[in-house]
Motif scaffolding. Structure first.
Motif, short mmCIF file in Angstrom:
data_model
loop_
_atom_site.label_atom_id
_atom_site.label_comp_id
_atom_site.label_asym_id
_atom_site.label_seq_id
_atom_site.Cartn_x
_atom_site.Cartn_y
_atom_site.Cartn_z
N LEU A 55 0.89 -1.21 0.01
CA LEU A 55 -0.09 0.11 0.02
C LEU A 55 0.74 1.12 -0.06
O LEU A 55 0.44 2.29 -0.84
N PHE A 56 1.88 1.18 0.95
CA PHE A 56 2.72 2.56 0.92
C PHE A 56 3.55 2.76 -0.43
O PHE A 56 3.96 3.96 -0.74
N ALA A 57 3.98 1.77 -0.90
CA ALA A 57 4.64 1.82 -2.04
C ALA A 57 3.81 2.55 -3.21
O ALA A 57 4.25 3.20 -4.07
N ARG A 58 2.72 2.13 -3.22
CA ARG A 58 1.72 2.40 -4.25
C ARG A 58 1.21 3.96 -4.02
O ARG A 58 1.22 4.67 -5.11
N ILE A 95 8.06 8.35 1.60
CA ILE A 95 7.26 8.23 2.72
C ILE A 95 8.03 7.17 3.48
O ILE A 95 8.40 6.10 3.29
N LEU A 96 8.20 7.66 4.98
CA LEU A 96 8.56 6.74 6.13
C LEU A 96 7.20 6.15 6.68
O LEU A 96 6.38 6.71 7.29
N ALA A 97 6.78 4.91 6.18
CA ALA A 97 5.64 4.34 6.61
C ALA A 97 5.72 4.17 8.31
O ALA A 97 6.66 4.04 8.80
N PRO A 98 4.70 3.90 8.57
CA PRO A 98 4.37 3.85 10.39
C PRO A 98 5.25 2.43 10.66
O PRO A 98 5.27 1.42 10.02
N SER A 99 5.96 2.57 11.60
CA SER A 99 6.54 1.29 12.18
C SER A 99 5.86 0.37 12.63
O SER A 99 4.89 0.76 13.05
#
Length: 301
Positions: free
Chosen positions: A81-84, A93-97
């Motif tokens: 999802l975050f890659a998209r 984007i640094l996604a939520p850890s």
């Protein structure tokens, strides 16, 4: 030379979801808002992924072990999802850890995505008491410098920001921006991380970005209470605000804090600052080789 970059730090509330589609809708709305406001580097908080425990139902979300395992099981789907999102909006984007399980080890991992996909990840290096004594999360091995089109980025996850040698190693490797995703359940905890982030910006003459979880998620004991404010920090020197605060949101108020910074000032500060802690760091070793003890002689009483 000016090198402007617009950074968006999330003060992020954890929500309950009845479906994956609801989660996708939330993330899509958050990323779209930051991108619409000019954000090029979007920073989500530590353990922001734990809201995915809600998809396992109330019983799973309320159980520490079950919640961790459930969220770890959704890691691949979340990263897709975050890659998209990064590709769609042409942002980093640094996604939520959140938790990952590798070789039987539990890690707290933050992944960085660019428009072309996953760039890499940083695992939390030093665990808090809760993580090591109750949740049994393991320490990550090593640090990652992300060399991106925006600039050179390091990540110090929450408690890691309170240990200066971690940030120092990243700065010496070239980091200009230190991302500090955080998750703290008290004002004192938030302030420890905030002060750590500000100190790391001072010592390394760089930009530090804190992105916390905020609000209550009482259905998941691992992240039930969350306090903090999103902010961007810099060394309080002539190139930067005298307070060292570039921008800061209201306490416990969800939303993005967005500011444009000139990364060219990092190099200028390190070369021409009123003080040069980045350059003078090594001089500490001479001063601490021996510690003298001077005792007061109170004399007769």
């Amino acid at each position: 030379m000016s090198r402007d970059i617009t950074i968006a730090a999330a003060a992020y509330p954890l929500d309950w979801f009845e479906s994956w589609d609801a989660y996708e809708a939330k993330i899509g709305a958050w990323v779209a808002e930051a991108a619409r406001k000019g954000g090029q580097l979007l920073v989500f908080p530590e353990y922001g992924a734990m809201e995915l425990a809600s998809l396992g139902g109330a019983e799973v979300a309320a159980d520490l072990e079950a919640a961790l395992a459930h969220v770890a099981g959704l890691r691949g789907r979340m990263e897709t999802l975050f890659a998209r999102m990064a590709a769609q909006y042409e942002v980093h984007i640094l996604a939520p850890s959140g938790p990952v399980i590798e070789g039987g080890r539990r890690l707290n991992r933050a992944s960085l995505f660019g428009p072309d996909g996953l760039i890499g990840h940083q695992d939390k290096a030093i665990m808090t008491r809760f993580e090591r004594e109750i949740w049994h999360v393991d320490a990550g091995q090593g640090l990652t410098l992300f060399d991106t089109s925006l600039g050179r980025i390091g990540v110090a996850i929450c408690y890691d920001s309170e240990f200066p040698l971690l940030a120092r190693a990243l700065a010496e490797a070239g980091a200009e921006i230190l991302l500090v995703p955080s998750c703290t359940d008290t004002v004192a905890g938030y302030n420890r991380v905030r002060i750590g982030a500000m100190a790391r910006a001072l010592e390394n003459q760089c930009v530090a970005v804190q992105a916390p979880t905020v609000g209550d998620a009482l259905w998941c004991p691992a992240v039930d209470e969350n306090r903090g404010a999103a902010a961007l920090f810099a060394p309080p020197d002539g190139q930067w605000p005298e307070s060292g605060v570039i921008a800061q949101g209201e306490a416990d108020s969800p939303g993005w804090v967005i500011a444009t910074v000139d990364l060219g000032r990092v190099e200028t500060s390190r070369r021409e600052g009123a003080v040069l802690p980045f350059e003078h760091w090594s001089e500490q070793s001479d001063a601490i080789r021996s510690v003298r003890i001077a005792r007061e002689n109170p004399g007769p009483i």
